[in-house]
Design a protein around this motif. Structure first.
Motif, PDB file in Angstrom:
ATOM      1  N   PRO A   1      -7.586   6.978   5.508  1.00 39.50           N
ATOM      2  CA  PRO A   1      -7.075   6.908   6.881  1.00 39.50           C
ATOM      3  C   PRO A   1      -7.578   7.992   7.825  1.00 39.50           C
ATOM      4  O   PRO A   1      -7.411   7.874   9.036  1.00 39.50           O
ATOM      5  CB  PRO A   1      -5.564   7.030   6.686  1.00 39.50           C
ATOM      6  CG  PRO A   1      -5.428   7.846   5.446  1.00 39.50           C
ATOM      7  CD  PRO A   1      -6.555   7.408   4.559  1.00 39.50           C
TER       8      PRO A   1
ATOM      9  N   ASP B   1      -8.078  -3.319  -1.150  1.00 46.67           N
ATOM     10  CA  ASP B   1      -6.972  -2.887  -0.300  1.00 46.67           C
ATOM     11  C   ASP B   1      -6.847  -1.373  -0.205  1.00 46.67           C
ATOM     12  O   ASP B   1      -5.795  -0.855   0.183  1.00 46.67           O
ATOM     13  CB  ASP B   1      -5.653  -3.468  -0.823  1.00 46.67           C
ATOM     14  CG  ASP B   1      -5.600  -4.978  -0.681  1.00 46.67           C
ATOM     15  OD1 ASP B   1      -5.905  -5.468   0.419  1.00 46.67           O
ATOM     16  OD2 ASP B   1      -5.273  -5.670  -1.668  1.00 46.67           O
TER      17      ASP B   1
ATOM     18  N   ARG C   1       0.837  -1.190   0.000  1.00 46.39           N
ATOM     19  CA  ARG C   1       0.000   0.000   0.000  1.00 46.39           C
ATOM     20  C   ARG C   1       0.879   1.249   0.000  1.00 46.39           C
ATOM     21  O   ARG C   1       2.032   1.209   0.403  1.00 46.39           O
ATOM     22  CB  ARG C   1      -0.904   0.013   1.245  1.00 46.39           C
ATOM     23  CG  ARG C   1      -2.048  -0.988   1.181  1.00 46.39           C
ATOM     24  CD  ARG C   1      -2.797  -1.033   2.495  1.00 46.39           C
ATOM     25  NE  ARG C   1      -4.043  -1.809   2.369  1.00 46.39           N
ATOM     26  CZ  ARG C   1      -4.801  -2.182   3.374  1.00 46.39           C
ATOM     27  NH1 ARG C   1      -4.444  -1.852   4.618  1.00 46.39           N
ATOM     28  NH2 ARG C   1      -5.902  -2.877   3.178  1.00 46.39           N
TER      29      ARG C   1
ATOM     30  N   ARG D   1      -0.467   6.442  10.339  1.00 46.20           N
ATOM     31  CA  ARG D   1       0.163   5.222   9.867  1.00 46.20           C
ATOM     32  C   ARG D   1      -0.547   4.651   8.644  1.00 46.20           C
ATOM     33  O   ARG D   1      -1.738   4.882   8.437  1.00 46.20           O
ATOM     34  CB  ARG D   1       0.177   4.172  10.977  1.00 46.20           C
ATOM     35  CG  ARG D   1       1.066   4.513  12.155  1.00 46.20           C
ATOM     36  CD  ARG D   1       1.048   3.406  13.199  1.00 46.20           C
ATOM     37  NE  ARG D   1       1.476   2.136  12.629  1.00 46.20           N
ATOM     38  CZ  ARG D   1       2.743   1.771  12.472  1.00 46.20           C
ATOM     39  NH1 ARG D   1       3.709   2.594  12.840  1.00 46.20           N
ATOM     40  NH2 ARG D   1       3.055   0.593  11.964  1.00 46.20           N
ATOM     41  N   ILE D   2       0.186   3.907   7.841  1.00 47.63           N
ATOM     42  CA  ILE D   2      -0.382   3.151   6.725  1.00 47.63           C
ATOM     43  C   ILE D   2      -0.621   1.732   7.222  1.00 47.63           C
ATOM     44  O   ILE D   2       0.314   1.034   7.610  1.00 47.63           O
ATOM     45  CB  ILE D   2       0.566   3.130   5.516  1.00 47.63           C
ATOM     46  CG1 ILE D   2       0.822   4.554   5.014  1.00 47.63           C
ATOM     47  CG2 ILE D   2      -0.008   2.262   4.398  1.00 47.63           C
ATOM     48  CD1 ILE D   2       1.835   4.637   3.888  1.00 47.63           C
ATOM     49  N   ASP D   3      -1.859   1.299   7.228  1.00 46.93           N
ATOM     50  CA  ASP D   3      -2.178  -0.053   7.674  1.00 46.93           C
ATOM     51  C   ASP D   3      -1.732  -1.081   6.634  1.00 46.93           C
ATOM     52  O   ASP D   3      -1.817  -0.839   5.430  1.00 46.93           O
ATOM     53  CB  ASP D   3      -3.688  -0.203   7.898  1.00 46.93           C
ATOM     54  CG  ASP D   3      -4.181   0.611   9.085  1.00 46.93           C
ATOM     55  OD1 ASP D   3      -3.356   0.959   9.948  1.00 46.93           O
ATOM     56  OD2 ASP D   3      -5.388   0.906   9.128  1.00 46.93           O
ATOM     57  N   GLY D   4      -1.294  -2.238   7.107  1.00 48.58           N
ATOM     58  CA  GLY D   4      -0.928  -3.318   6.196  1.00 48.58           C
ATOM     59  C   GLY D   4       0.457  -3.146   5.602  1.00 48.58           C
ATOM     60  O   GLY D   4       1.188  -2.200   5.909  1.00 48.58           O
TER      61      GLY D   4
ATOM     62  N   HIS E   1       3.520  -2.082   3.504  1.00 49.19           N
ATOM     63  CA  HIS E   1       3.820  -0.857   2.766  1.00 49.19           C
ATOM     64  C   HIS E   1       5.323  -0.629   2.747  1.00 49.19           C
ATOM     65  O   HIS E   1       6.035  -1.042   3.669  1.00 49.19           O
ATOM     66  CB  HIS E   1       3.105   0.348   3.386  1.00 49.19           C
ATOM     67  CG  HIS E   1       3.455   0.594   4.824  1.00 49.19           C
ATOM     68  ND1 HIS E   1       2.847  -0.078   5.866  1.00 49.19           N
ATOM     69  CD2 HIS E   1       4.364   1.433   5.393  1.00 49.19           C
ATOM     70  CE1 HIS E   1       3.350   0.338   7.015  1.00 49.19           C
ATOM     71  NE2 HIS E   1       4.281   1.235   6.763  1.00 49.19           N
TER      72      HIS E   1
ATOM     73  N   GLN F   1      -5.410   9.333  10.980  1.00 50.91           N
ATOM     74  CA  GLN F   1      -4.420   8.344  11.412  1.00 50.91           C
ATOM     75  C   GLN F   1      -3.147   8.472  10.580  1.00 50.91           C
ATOM     76  O   GLN F   1      -3.203   8.391   9.349  1.00 50.91           O
ATOM     77  CB  GLN F   1      -4.994   6.935  11.280  1.00 50.91           C
ATOM     78  CG  GLN F   1      -6.199   6.690  12.162  1.00 50.91           C
ATOM     79  CD  GLN F   1      -5.893   6.944  13.633  1.00 50.91           C
ATOM     80  OE1 GLN F   1      -4.923   6.421  14.179  1.00 50.91           O
ATOM     81  NE2 GLN F   1      -6.717   7.766  14.279  1.00 50.91           N
TER      82      GLN F   1
ATOM     83  N   TYR G   1      -8.297   2.342   1.268  1.00 53.67           N
ATOM     84  CA  TYR G   1      -9.079   2.919   2.361  1.00 53.67           C
ATOM     85  C   TYR G   1      -8.689   4.379   2.570  1.00 53.67           C
ATOM     86  O   TYR G   1      -7.730   4.882   1.976  1.00 53.67           O
ATOM     87  CB  TYR G   1      -8.887   2.105   3.649  1.00 53.67           C
ATOM     88  CG  TYR G   1      -7.547   2.292   4.334  1.00 53.67           C
ATOM     89  CD1 TYR G   1      -7.422   3.129   5.441  1.00 53.67           C
ATOM     90  CD2 TYR G   1      -6.409   1.623   3.885  1.00 53.67           C
ATOM     91  CE1 TYR G   1      -6.198   3.304   6.076  1.00 53.67           C
ATOM     92  CE2 TYR G   1      -5.190   1.787   4.518  1.00 53.67           C
ATOM     93  CZ  TYR G   1      -5.089   2.628   5.610  1.00 53.67           C
ATOM     94  OH  TYR G   1      -3.874   2.800   6.228  1.00 53.67           O
TER      95      TYR G   1
ATOM     96  N   ASP H   1       4.985   7.914   8.073  1.00 50.92           N
ATOM     97  CA  ASP H   1       3.892   8.231   8.996  1.00 50.92           C
ATOM     98  C   ASP H   1       3.581   9.718   8.924  1.00 50.92           C
ATOM     99  O   ASP H   1       4.445  10.563   9.246  1.00 50.92           O
ATOM    100  CB  ASP H   1       4.270   7.839  10.427  1.00 50.92           C
ATOM    101  CG  ASP H   1       4.429   6.336  10.603  1.00 50.92           C
ATOM    102  OD1 ASP H   1       3.964   5.584   9.722  1.00 50.92           O
ATOM    103  OD2 ASP H   1       5.025   5.920  11.603  1.00 50.92           O
TER     104      ASP H   1
END
Length: 388
Positions: free
Chosen positions: A240, A236, A98, A245-248, A250, A243, A238, A271
């Motif tokens: 954020p 995959d 991501r 941070r990048i989820d998942g 990356h 937030q 979204y 971040d």
């Protein structure tokens, strides 16, 4: 808060100062029968695997730490990745990672507004003041929804946390709300009369996000997911919000910062709270998902075809206009492409396609100067190799 417009520069950068070489991982698929890319366009040819591999070879270097590329369409398919997950570990870049998709978010926002127009919930020719009567002051003439979509509104840019990287980096975990951004823009008064010029600015799509929430009673993120991401099969992707941070999975993003002693330091900018970019540029996605978006959108599976025409129509009687609803018209190598680029610190992205989907391109480049005035050299090499 003016959005930087990235276009292909006139000359290809041939010489780069490379760091440690890493092999580009690439795969190809046989080309489908060649097809025309539009009226007067040449017969399509398969992607040039050699040129594409060369475009991303030698990463990380001074310009980028990683690159993820997907070329597709009826002319043929090519996939490639190069570079590193992060500079500390030097592990290979994740090709399915991501990343911050930047202003390619505007394609989703435009598609969302057009879907709501198809449902009769928004009229493109109606002033936004009708839907959001308290948003603009009396200094502003009526601004139609269509003028927001194609950047002819005359509403000036909003304010951010400063202009320099250092100023913005210091506030990377702070939140600036979309309504605060809009209020700062409105306080400046109109830039020009609506419909007289085209000026690409984030503010237009920030206001469109507010419009979506007003007419639906739901959050922008929920409506964009329900009406665009899910129909396009974007599993995959979204939004954020605040937030950082990048989820998942990356790959890390970096900004090159010149030091007083003349050396360059690479600052990790992965971040970062991008809430102020919102409907104009706060999406996190993957190259596979953005490719799904292009294919589903251009084939009429997301926006009904009567409304989809807005994405391929430039405003009339405006000299030099290149932006439609969510996209930019670009002619190269005898073909007309409709594209959208995006840039957040550490990440540069582009989606592009011929209208008939004979050729598509999606890339994410972990640019070390993503907000610079010039197009990233690695991104330029990819675009030239993929779109010729």
């Amino acid at each position: 808060m003016r959005a930087r417009t990235t276009t292909l520069t006139a000359a290809l950068v041939l010489a780069l100062t490379a760091g440690p070489l890493t092999a580009a991982q690439a795969s190809t698929a046989p080309a489908a029968p060649a097809s025309s890319s539009g009226r007067g366009a040449p017969v399509g040819t398969a992607p040039d695997a050699g040129a594409l591999s060369a475009a991303i070879a030698g990463l990380p270097d001074q310009d980028a730490t990683a690159a993820l590329v997907r070329v597709g369409g009826t002319d043929g398919v090519w996939r490639g990745s190069a570079g590193v997950h992060d500079l500390d570990s030097a592990a290979a870049a994740d090709p399915d990672a991501r990343f911050r998709a930047g202003s390619t978010t505007k394609v989703v926002t435009a598609a969302l507004v057009l879907r709501l127009a198809a449902q009769g919930r928004i009229d493109l020719g109606t002033p936004v003041q009708h839907y959001l009567p308290a948003l603009l002051t009396r200094a502003f003439r009526p601004v139609t929804v269509r003028q927001l979509l194609n950047h002819t509104s005359g509403i000036p840019s909003g304010d951010g946390f400063g202009d320099s990287f250092e100023e913005q980096y210091a506030h990377r975990f702070d939140t600036l709300t979309p309504r605060e951004v809009v209020a700062s823009a409105v306080a400046k008064g109109p830039e020009f009369a609506p419909g007289n010029r085209q000026d690409y600015l984030n503010i237009n799509y920030t206001i469109l996000g507010l419009l979506v929430e007003k007419v639906t009673g739901r959050s922008y993120a929920d409506e964009a997911t329900r009406l665009v991401l899910r129909p396009a099969g974007m599993r995959d992707t979204y939004f954020p919000g605040d937030q950082p941070r990048i989820d998942g999975p990356h790959n890390h993003g970096y900004q090159a910062v010149r030091q007083a002693d003349g050396t360059t330091r690479f600052v990790d900018v992965t971040d970062w709270n991008q809430a102020d970019r919102w409907a104009a540029g706060d999406m996190i996605s993957t190259t596979a998902d953005l490719e799904r978006l292009v294919r589903a959108l251009f084939s009429g599976r997301v926006v009904p075809r009567p409304q989809l025409r807005e994405m391929f129509t430039l405003p009339r009687h405006i000299e030099g206009a290149v932006y439609s609803a969510g996209l930019q018209r670009f002619e190269y190598g005898g073909r007309v492409y409709w594209l959208k680029s995006g840039a957040r610190y550490g990440y540069s992205t582009m989606i592009a396609a011929t209208r008939d989907l004979s050729r598509t391109l999606v890339y994410s480049v972990n640019s070390t100067d993503a907000k610079g005035e010039e197009m990233n050299p690695v991104a330029e090499r990819i675009a030239r190799a993929a779109l010729k």
